[in-house]
Design a protein around this motif. Sequence first.
Motif, PDB file in Angstrom:
ATOM      1  N   ARG A  60       0.906  -1.282  -0.082  1.00 37.23           N
ATOM      2  CA  ARG A  60      -0.157  -0.044   0.126  1.00 37.23           C
ATOM      3  C   ARG A  60       0.807   1.039   0.114  1.00 37.23           C
ATOM      4  O   ARG A  60       2.109   0.989   0.748  1.00 37.23           O
ATOM      5  CB  ARG A  60      -0.953  -0.041   1.432  1.00 37.23           C
ATOM      6  N   CYS A 108       4.834   1.870  -6.379  1.00 37.64           N
ATOM      7  CA  CYS A 108       3.360   1.701  -6.426  1.00 37.64           C
ATOM      8  C   CYS A 108       2.965   0.162  -5.830  1.00 37.64           C
ATOM      9  O   CYS A 108       3.781  -0.536  -5.589  1.00 37.64           O
ATOM     10  CB  CYS A 108       2.698   1.700  -8.076  1.00 37.64           C
ATOM     11  N   LEU A 150      -0.912   2.017 -11.839  1.00 34.41           N
ATOM     12  CA  LEU A 150      -2.065   1.611 -10.959  1.00 34.41           C
ATOM     13  C   LEU A 150      -1.435   0.272 -10.128  1.00 34.41           C
ATOM     14  O   LEU A 150      -2.012  -0.065  -9.074  1.00 34.41           O
ATOM     15  CB  LEU A 150      -3.326   1.303 -11.793  1.00 34.41           C
ATOM     16  N   ALA A 151      -0.650  -0.470 -10.764  1.00 35.98           N
ATOM     17  CA  ALA A 151      -0.193  -1.806 -10.208  1.00 35.98           C
ATOM     18  C   ALA A 151       1.005  -2.326 -10.940  1.00 35.98           C
ATOM     19  O   ALA A 151       1.183  -2.066 -12.049  1.00 35.98           O
ATOM     20  CB  ALA A 151      -1.345  -2.723 -10.207  1.00 35.98           C
ATOM     21  N   VAL A 164      -4.591  -7.942 -10.692  1.00 42.85           N
ATOM     22  CA  VAL A 164      -5.097  -6.860 -10.047  1.00 42.85           C
ATOM     23  C   VAL A 164      -6.468  -6.768 -10.682  1.00 42.85           C
ATOM     24  O   VAL A 164      -6.717  -7.228 -11.831  1.00 42.85           O
ATOM     25  CB  VAL A 164      -4.261  -5.728 -10.672  1.00 42.85           C
ATOM     26  N   LEU A 210      -9.676  -4.467 -11.704  1.00 45.59           N
ATOM     27  CA  LEU A 210     -10.020  -3.087 -12.176  1.00 45.59           C
ATOM     28  C   LEU A 210     -11.086  -2.940 -12.707  1.00 45.59           C
ATOM     29  O   LEU A 210     -11.783  -3.895 -13.235  1.00 45.59           O
ATOM     30  CB  LEU A 210      -8.931  -2.586 -13.374  1.00 45.59           C
ATOM     31  N   THR A 252     -13.675   0.928  -1.376  1.00 44.93           N
ATOM     32  CA  THR A 252     -12.418   1.010  -1.486  1.00 44.93           C
ATOM     33  C   THR A 252     -11.763   2.466  -1.804  1.00 44.93           C
ATOM     34  O   THR A 252     -12.082   3.178  -2.780  1.00 44.93           O
ATOM     35  CB  THR A 252     -11.878  -0.118  -2.353  1.00 44.93           C
ATOM     36  N   HIS A 277      -8.208   2.934  -1.654  1.00 41.90           N
ATOM     37  CA  HIS A 277      -6.754   2.720  -1.843  1.00 41.90           C
ATOM     38  C   HIS A 277      -6.592   1.640  -2.402  1.00 41.90           C
ATOM     39  O   HIS A 277      -7.378   0.762  -2.312  1.00 41.90           O
ATOM     40  CB  HIS A 277      -6.263   2.725  -0.318  1.00 41.90           C
ATOM     41  N   ARG A 278      -5.466   1.147  -2.953  1.00 42.88           N
ATOM     42  CA  ARG A 278      -4.916   0.012  -3.760  1.00 42.88           C
ATOM     43  C   ARG A 278      -4.339  -0.828  -2.574  1.00 42.88           C
ATOM     44  O   ARG A 278      -3.486  -0.301  -1.955  1.00 42.88           O
ATOM     45  CB  ARG A 278      -4.275   0.240  -4.804  1.00 42.88           C
ATOM     46  N   ASP A 300      -6.606  -5.133  -4.821  1.00 46.43           N
ATOM     47  CA  ASP A 300      -7.908  -4.442  -5.038  1.00 46.43           C
ATOM     48  C   ASP A 300      -7.586  -3.144  -5.328  1.00 46.43           C
ATOM     49  O   ASP A 300      -6.677  -2.380  -4.764  1.00 46.43           O
ATOM     50  CB  ASP A 300      -8.828  -4.744  -3.620  1.00 46.43           C
ATOM     51  N   THR A 301      -8.563  -2.292  -5.910  1.00 50.26           N
ATOM     52  CA  THR A 301      -8.355  -1.036  -6.182  1.00 50.26           C
ATOM     53  C   THR A 301      -9.712  -0.093  -6.245  1.00 50.26           C
ATOM     54  O   THR A 301     -10.757  -1.096  -6.314  1.00 50.26           O
ATOM     55  CB  THR A 301      -8.091  -0.963  -8.094  1.00 50.26           C
TER      56      THR A 301
END
Length: 366
Positions: free
Chosen positions: A30, A66, A115-116, A209, A211, A247, A249-250, A263-264
Amino acid sequence: MNTHDLSLLGWTDSLAAELPAGTVPARVARVDRGAAEVISADGHHHVKYGSRVRRASSDDPVALPCVGDWVALKELPEGRHELEAVLPRRTAFVRGGVSRTSRGGLSGDGQGQVLAANVDLVFVAEPSMHATDFADLGRIERLVALAWESGGTPVVLITKSDLFERGLDDLLADVAAAAPGVAVHAVSSVLGEGVALVRDYLAGSRTAVVLGPSGAGKSTLVNALAGDGVMETQLVRAGDGRGRHTTVHRELIPLPGGGLIIDTPGIRRVGLYEMTDGVDLVFADIEALAGACRFGDCGHDGEPGCAVQAAVESGELAERRLESWFKLQREAAWMAGRTDARLRKEQQNRWKIIHKEMRRSGRNRP
């Protein structure tokens, strides 16, 4: 203190070869404004970014740590750790940067946001029904294009299938046509249907991930996979059957039995970023038809002998699909131009700094 076998988190010999001397490896679970929660062999740590990382990310936001990144930690004299470096990424899901204009609109700035990182799979979660329509095929095409570009393997999950009363097979066929060569599955996390199939994708130490838009049931799916309420969720809203996403935060979550999932939050806007093959792979059917066009540089926009337009007229190719192809091609070209302009500007600024230092050094000579 909990200990972790880093190989179960995806640590490999190739990553070990990139680890700077005097540091220990960890994986980012995180991030939060200049600091990160990481998982190392001896447990979880909250670490701040070192000066090297801050300098790199000030020039390019893509260099920011990230979720999913492997990083090097340096132990400081007082016993705490600092994030010294981000190790080379095997894959990265990057969306085009978006900035707000003075008039309140949105404008691409040529920079990206990761993002990931280091994901093997990209689960594109799309709810089977919206308040007024069915699954958004255009959004699926966009996310799948970015997934291919990331280096991961896209898998489309049509979620909340229990809310779809009839015609699910037809919906799955439409989605499959919008994402050629991509596996498409119906999932109901509430009923447990399709969850085991999704879990099978994560065998060993594979990372995925999830999305999709708000209300797609991403956190509910993560909870079903993890076997515990690890992500907060809310009940579906009355009237439209959509969940209210919570949610914010990732987060990287190791799953019992192996595998990891990220999770996003719901994605409102997903801009393309430095596309090479992603759009072509999503529109493989149009690329195949284009091979029969009279002209090799046919733009499929009124040229004589255009096989793509002929396919639209005959019903072989949906007009919506060609319009989506035009839209993503234009956006990819525009973002490429913005990126090139930004890089040229950065290069000019660097040369100005160098020349300024050279002139100052010349004035200081005896």
